[in-house]
Scaffold this active site. Sequence first.
Site, short mmCIF file in Angstrom:
data_model
loop_
_atom_site.label_atom_id
_atom_site.label_comp_id
_atom_site.label_asym_id
_atom_site.label_seq_id
_atom_site.Cartn_x
_atom_site.Cartn_y
_atom_site.Cartn_z
N GLU A 1 10.13 11.69 7.27
CA GLU A 1 8.97 11.85 6.41
C GLU A 1 9.24 11.10 5.04
O GLU A 1 10.03 11.53 4.29
CB GLU A 1 8.35 12.97 6.54
CG GLU A 1 8.12 13.37 7.87
CD GLU A 1 7.45 12.57 8.85
OE1 GLU A 1 6.62 11.76 8.44
OE2 GLU A 1 7.31 12.59 10.12
N ASP B 1 5.93 9.47 20.94
CA ASP B 1 5.09 9.02 20.29
C ASP B 1 5.14 7.67 19.72
O ASP B 1 4.30 6.80 19.85
CB ASP B 1 4.95 9.70 18.90
CG ASP B 1 4.30 10.94 18.62
OD1 ASP B 1 3.48 11.18 19.66
OD2 ASP B 1 4.44 11.74 17.83
N LYS C 1 -5.68 -4.12 0.36
CA LYS C 1 -6.30 -3.95 1.58
C LYS C 1 -7.28 -4.93 2.14
O LYS C 1 -8.00 -5.77 1.21
CB LYS C 1 -7.22 -2.61 1.50
CG LYS C 1 -6.35 -1.29 1.16
CD LYS C 1 -7.07 -0.26 0.89
CE LYS C 1 -7.62 0.44 2.29
NZ LYS C 1 -8.32 1.85 1.96
N LYS D 1 11.54 9.60 20.56
CA LYS D 1 10.29 10.34 20.17
C LYS D 1 9.15 9.52 21.04
O LYS D 1 8.78 8.25 20.60
CB LYS D 1 9.82 10.37 18.96
CG LYS D 1 10.44 11.65 18.01
CD LYS D 1 11.92 11.54 17.98
CE LYS D 1 12.64 12.34 17.08
NZ LYS D 1 14.11 12.44 16.91
N ASP E 1 0.79 4.17 1.45
CA ASP E 1 1.02 4.73 2.68
C ASP E 1 2.32 3.83 3.33
O ASP E 1 3.21 4.33 4.04
CB ASP E 1 -0.01 4.91 3.50
CG ASP E 1 -0.98 6.04 2.93
OD1 ASP E 1 -0.33 6.98 2.53
OD2 ASP E 1 -2.02 5.94 3.20
N LYS E 2 1.91 2.43 3.40
CA LYS E 2 2.90 1.77 3.90
C LYS E 2 4.34 1.39 3.28
O LYS E 2 5.33 1.29 4.18
CB LYS E 2 2.30 0.12 3.87
CG LYS E 2 1.16 -0.09 5.16
CD LYS E 2 1.92 -0.24 6.35
CE LYS E 2 1.43 0.60 7.60
NZ LYS E 2 2.22 1.07 8.42
N HIS F 1 0.87 -1.22 0.09
CA HIS F 1 -0.07 -0.09 0.00
C HIS F 1 0.97 1.14 -0.06
O HIS F 1 1.90 1.26 0.69
CB HIS F 1 -0.85 -0.22 1.26
CG HIS F 1 -1.63 1.23 1.34
ND1 HIS F 1 -1.49 2.35 1.56
CD2 HIS F 1 -3.25 1.14 1.03
CE1 HIS F 1 -2.47 3.04 1.31
NE2 HIS F 1 -3.33 2.38 1.32
N PHE G 1 -8.26 -4.06 -10.69
CA PHE G 1 -7.47 -3.14 -9.83
C PHE G 1 -5.90 -3.38 -10.51
O PHE G 1 -5.22 -4.24 -9.77
CB PHE G 1 -7.46 -3.66 -8.55
CG PHE G 1 -6.63 -3.03 -7.19
CD1 PHE G 1 -6.01 -1.96 -7.75
CD2 PHE G 1 -6.78 -3.20 -6.06
CE1 PHE G 1 -5.19 -1.26 -6.68
CE2 PHE G 1 -6.01 -2.71 -5.16
CZ PHE G 1 -5.50 -1.51 -5.57
N GLU H 1 14.56 15.76 9.83
CA GLU H 1 15.53 16.42 10.72
C GLU H 1 16.15 14.93 11.14
O GLU H 1 15.90 14.06 11.73
CB GLU H 1 15.07 17.17 11.77
CG GLU H 1 14.45 18.20 11.49
CD GLU H 1 14.00 19.07 12.60
OE1 GLU H 1 14.34 20.42 12.59
OE2 GLU H 1 13.96 18.82 13.64
N LYS I 1 10.66 7.59 13.12
CA LYS I 1 10.85 8.14 14.45
C LYS I 1 12.05 7.37 15.26
O LYS I 1 11.69 6.01 15.38
CB LYS I 1 9.98 8.74 15.17
CG LYS I 1 9.00 9.68 14.48
CD LYS I 1 7.52 9.96 15.41
CE LYS I 1 6.75 10.84 14.54
NZ LYS I 1 5.37 11.04 15.28
N ASP J 1 -1.90 5.86 -6.22
CA ASP J 1 -2.40 6.84 -5.09
C ASP J 1 -0.78 7.27 -4.41
O ASP J 1 -0.15 6.42 -4.08
CB ASP J 1 -3.41 6.25 -4.42
CG ASP J 1 -4.04 7.17 -3.08
OD1 ASP J 1 -3.65 8.64 -3.23
OD2 ASP J 1 -4.62 6.75 -2.37
N ALA J 2 -0.77 8.44 -4.26
CA ALA J 2 0.26 9.20 -3.36
C ALA J 2 0.30 8.40 -1.81
O ALA J 2 -0.92 7.85 -1.28
CB ALA J 2 0.27 10.51 -3.16
N ARG K 1 0.10 7.90 7.88
CA ARG K 1 -1.25 7.80 7.37
C ARG K 1 -2.09 6.51 7.86
O ARG K 1 -3.40 6.51 7.67
CB ARG K 1 -1.52 8.20 5.95
CG ARG K 1 -0.99 9.55 5.78
CD ARG K 1 -1.76 10.12 4.61
NE ARG K 1 -1.72 9.55 3.14
CZ ARG K 1 -2.18 9.95 2.26
NH1 ARG K 1 -2.54 11.20 1.89
NH2 ARG K 1 -1.78 9.09 1.03
N LYS K 2 -1.34 5.39 8.36
CA LYS K 2 -2.25 4.32 8.82
C LYS K 2 -2.05 3.91 10.22
O LYS K 2 -1.60 2.83 10.57
CB LYS K 2 -1.56 3.20 7.90
CG LYS K 2 -2.17 3.22 6.47
CD LYS K 2 -3.86 3.30 6.21
CE LYS K 2 -4.22 3.49 4.83
NZ LYS K 2 -4.30 5.02 4.44
#
Length: 398
Positions: free
Chosen positions: A44, A285, A176, A283, A18-19, A16, A244, A57, A279, A252-253, A258-259
Amino acid sequence: MRSDYIFTSESVSEGHPDKVADQISDAVVDLFLSKDPEARIACETLTTTNKVVLAGEIRCKGVYEDGTWAEGALDEIERTVRETVKRIGYEQSGFHWQTFDFSNNLHGQSAHIAMGVDETGNKDEGAGDQGIMFGYATDETPGFMPATLYYSHKILEQMAADRHSGAAPFLEPDAKSQVTLQYQGGVPVRATALVVSTQHSPSLSNEAGQQQLRDYVKGVFAKILPEGWLPADESIYVNPTGLFEIGGPDGDAGLTGRKIIVDTYGGAAPHGGGAFSGKDPTKVDRSAAYVARYLAKNVVAAGLAKRCTIQLSYAIGVAEPLSLYVDTHGTGTVDEAQLEKLLPTLVRLTPKGIREHLKLNKPIYQKTAAYGHFGRDAEGDLFTWERTDLVDQLKAAI
């Protein structure tokens, strides 16, 4: 607490878009941590048609110091990114590991952030940012994960394994899944709907090919789900929009982070909002979400609750957490306030304490970036937050 209901979770494959971005970002994290265990990384990634862009960074001894890249470092980063895409399996005209355009926009970490976070003199290492982090565990699966997400991941993992092995050569990397389960008495008993949308080769772009794909996916469902759980055929959806062929970053970008619900608990528990991939473990998060899962899982594994949610909160530059909250959703055998006092005595919940306890300053992150950060098997240095080594201490202290 409701005991009879229907609930749904989704997962996405390693291909995917995003992955793909998440895995690239974590491959960069691993690269820098392999050079310097105290490296600071916030990477990123953007993926789109024949293009990968890095931004963020960094600070890494021997790689990027005083605004200067070490000799060969830029080539090694690009090679790492291309090898990640190759491993996933992208060799398509719209996105190919050898030919996509690559742009590296990583630069030095802000000195002001470093001032607040770094350990100096009598100052303990502070959190890399403010925020809230959640951990969750439930006894409804062997991995202490929500069953809807557990099976969503397993379906796509099986399809990826078949693609890589050649058992299903018609599959392409982007896919998916979505699993809807019926719960009775708080226990999952059957699937009421199953969905898979998967990229496929042009050889399946006809009626016979689409039936072959449907039969294959139904076979995966039957293999992964418990016996008797399959819904009726009309509640099984395979590529419900039709063909598909064009997928991945060409279709798709993709962006890092995002997941986050796929990465955690499939919507069965809260999420603090921060992404994990890209990260380093200073961090919170990432690291505090890992330790919150670790604590929640050990509480459930110790038999102190059937479900457990833990929240932690931090302020940037401050070492100790601002709060610790425990909720056992009415399933606990001990008072939550007792657990809130006990858990910080078992693990020091500062960023440094978390990193040391879970051994996070190692290149272990690329494997987390597809099919979930939780519910995986702890193996050596990998997925240390999935261990249940606090169970005896918890039982002894209660």
